[in-house]
Design a protein around this motif. Structure first.
Motif, mmCIF file in Angstrom:
data_model
loop_
_atom_site.group_PDB
_atom_site.id
_atom_site.type_symbol
_atom_site.label_atom_id
_atom_site.label_comp_id
_atom_site.label_asym_id
_atom_site.label_seq_id
_atom_site.Cartn_x
_atom_site.Cartn_y
_atom_site.Cartn_z
ATOM 1 N N VAL A 63 0.835 -1.040 0.068
ATOM 2 C CA VAL A 63 -0.053 -0.045 -0.037
ATOM 3 C C VAL A 63 0.892 1.332 0.074
ATOM 4 N N ALA A 64 2.091 1.114 0.641
ATOM 5 C CA ALA A 64 2.790 2.400 0.781
ATOM 6 C C ALA A 64 3.485 2.799 -0.431
ATOM 7 N N LYS A 65 3.712 1.706 -1.084
ATOM 8 C CA LYS A 65 4.498 1.751 -2.731
ATOM 9 C C LYS A 65 3.296 2.598 -3.499
ATOM 10 N N LEU A 66 2.030 2.329 -3.355
ATOM 11 C CA LEU A 66 0.889 2.700 -4.183
ATOM 12 C C LEU A 66 0.603 4.360 -3.642
ATOM 13 N N ASP A 67 0.785 4.548 -2.525
ATOM 14 C CA ASP A 67 0.477 5.772 -1.996
ATOM 15 C C ASP A 67 1.315 6.281 -1.015
ATOM 16 N N PRO A 68 2.610 6.741 -1.205
ATOM 17 C CA PRO A 68 3.725 7.104 -0.556
ATOM 18 C C PRO A 68 3.184 8.242 0.456
ATOM 19 N N GLU A 69 2.182 8.970 0.215
ATOM 20 C CA GLU A 69 1.744 10.139 0.966
ATOM 21 C C GLU A 69 0.977 9.788 2.239
ATOM 22 N N THR A 70 0.642 8.507 2.495
ATOM 23 C CA THR A 70 -0.328 7.945 3.512
ATOM 24 C C THR A 70 0.761 8.049 4.816
ATOM 25 N N VAL A 71 0.638 9.114 5.674
ATOM 26 C CA VAL A 71 1.355 9.465 6.730
ATOM 27 C C VAL A 71 1.116 8.164 7.754
ATOM 28 N N GLU A 72 -0.109 8.241 8.069
ATOM 29 C CA GLU A 72 -0.623 7.148 9.259
ATOM 30 C C GLU A 72 -0.232 5.711 8.896
ATOM 31 N N LEU A 73 -0.034 5.401 7.568
ATOM 32 C CA LEU A 73 0.266 4.099 7.377
ATOM 33 C C LEU A 73 1.726 3.834 7.655
ATOM 34 N N HIS A 74 2.479 4.730 7.205
ATOM 35 C CA HIS A 74 3.976 4.998 7.328
ATOM 36 C C HIS A 74 4.164 4.674 8.815
ATOM 37 N N PHE A 75 3.213 5.720 9.889
ATOM 38 C CA PHE A 75 3.687 5.154 11.249
ATOM 39 C C PHE A 75 3.357 3.628 11.804
ATOM 40 N N ALA A 76 2.208 3.364 11.317
ATOM 41 C CA ALA A 76 1.997 1.709 11.546
ATOM 42 C C ALA A 76 2.943 0.764 11.154
ATOM 43 N N LEU A 77 3.585 1.057 9.905
ATOM 44 C CA LEU A 77 4.677 0.184 9.293
ATOM 45 C C LEU A 77 5.703 0.319 10.055
ATOM 46 N N GLY A 78 6.377 1.517 10.614
ATOM 47 C CA GLY A 78 7.328 1.730 11.502
ATOM 48 C C GLY A 78 7.408 0.978 12.653
ATOM 49 N N ASN A 79 6.225 0.976 13.299
ATOM 50 C CA ASN A 79 5.814 0.281 14.472
ATOM 51 C C ASN A 79 5.907 -0.944 14.481
#
Length: 408
Positions: A63-79
């Protein structure tokens, strides 16, 4: 009047219709927005609900590759990366968020906080301190950042800075209820002062040690460790009577930690029998199992084998268990060795074997057990090695005891 009621009745169906139209528009908008989300997003959520974090990460990466601007998703991914132990990937995700142009200030602070947690998890304490230090004074993450810094200072054993950080947090949390499982800051600060007092004692600086003990008792008058150390300071100065006075005021449950000290102090001032009288009084209490070995050794030395056996019998009656039974066998064995002509029901080899088996059993089960995380240890610790919380070990071991309690 009738005309007014007529208009009110006519307005009800109109208002109901307008509400129905607005609700339909909201539902359509929600469905439209949901349809725009990639299927990988929902797959990731499903994996999380089914406790499959590895598969969830793969789905969210897609999902992050499709939409790099998704901030909340990146937080979830990092955690998720951090929880799985992939701290390098977590650091990259959160660093990208910190450096992203145009990101909201609150979201950047959030990313800085998560980055500090990543470095802390990776053991890079200096980097973690730098990132968390940038958040001090911020509204959303200032207090949490200071709590993270306090954790770092504890790991580094930088007790002076730990005291300063804990005092700041205590002021900020004044009037707020403690979170579940949270320790009062006064307890922790007193422990930090005790650590500094022990360092001063190792240097032979009794004056500095006394100052730290006073500070510990000022912020936490119930600090048992501070009282024990105060007695140590008096004993080191040759003031055995003063040390005894301090130690005898400690709560009975903690006496196994100071019993050897007390007996030594009584001997120093020339009254070893008074020490034994005090010890025998404690053998009828809840700490009998942890005092029995000390009693057997000291009573046997001063009064002989029969007196030692009698003292152990008293402990066995107060605290039946493998440890006290083993001590009784060993005491009888010692008594027989001192008087070979003494009549006995069992042969010496049988008693020796019984004592050995009982002592083995006692040794295997005798542990101090942390009340919070359950970590078990042979030695007594003021700070649990498992969960790093203070004063979570009870002074009495679970199971049977093999030897006199020792502290770390």
């Amino acid at each position: 009047m009738n005309l007014e009621w007529w208009w009110l009745l006519a307005a009800v169906p109109v208002l109901f219709g307008l509400g129905w139209v607005a609700a339909r528009l909201d539902v359509r908008q929600l469905l439209s927005e949901g349809g725009q989300l990639p299927r990988s997003y929902f797959r990731g959520l499903n994996f999380l609900l089914n406790e499959q974090p590895d598969k969830a990460i793969d789905a969210f990466v897609e999902v992050a590759k499709l939409d790099p601007e998704t901030v909340e998703l990146h937080f979830a991914l990092g955690n998720l990366f951090r929880r799985r132990g992939e701290t390098e990937r977590a650091i990259r995700v959160h660093q990208n968020l910190v450096n992203r142009p145009g990101i909201d200030v609150r979201e950047r602070d959030h990313a800085l906080f998560e980055l500090g947690q990543d470095f802390l998890r990776a053991g890079m304490l200096d980097r973690a301190e730098d990132e968390l230090g940038r958040l001090i004074g911020t509204e959303a993450y200032g207090e949490r950042a200071r709590a993270g810094l306090l954790q770092i200072y504890e790991l580094e054993k930088d007790w002076t800075r730990a005291i300063a950080a804990a005092k700041e947090l205590m002021v900020q949390s004044e009037g707020k209820p403690l979170a579940e499982g949270e320790q009062p800051y006064a307890v922790r600060i007193a422990q930090f002062h005790c650590e500094l007092a022990q360092e001063a004692l190792r240097r032979g600086d009794g004056q500095a040690a006394q100052a730290e003990i006073r500070a510990a008792l000022e912020i936490n008058p119930d600090s048992t460790r501070a009282m024990i150390l105060r007695g140590d300071i008096w004993a080191a100065a040759g003031e055995g009577a003063a040390a005894i006075q301090v130690w005898r005021h400690i709560q009975p449950a903690w006496l196994p930690l100071v019993a050897e000290r007390l007996l030594s102090a009584y001997s120093t001032i020339g009254h070893p029998e008074q020490g034994l009288e005090w010890l025998e009084q404690q053998l009828g209490g809840p700490s009998a199992a942890d005092l029995v070995e000390i009693a057997r050794a000291h009573v046997g030395k001063l009064r002989g084998g029969e007196a030692a056996t009698e003292a152990v019998r008293k402990a066995l009656a107060a605290s039946p268990g493998v440890a006290t039974l083993a001590a009784l066998c060993e005491s009888k064995l010692q008594e027989f060795k001192q008087d070979p002509g003494k009549p006995r029901a069992l042969e010496m080899p049988e008693i020796e074997l019984a004592a050995k088996l009982l002592r083995q059993q006692a040794s295997e089960h005798a542990r101090y057990t942390c009340r919070d995380c359950g970590f078990r240890a042979r030695l007594f610790y003021w700070q649990c090695p498992g969960c790093s919380r203070w004063e979570t070990y009870p002074p009495v071991r679970s199971g049977a005891a093999q030897a006199a309690p020792s502290m770390n």
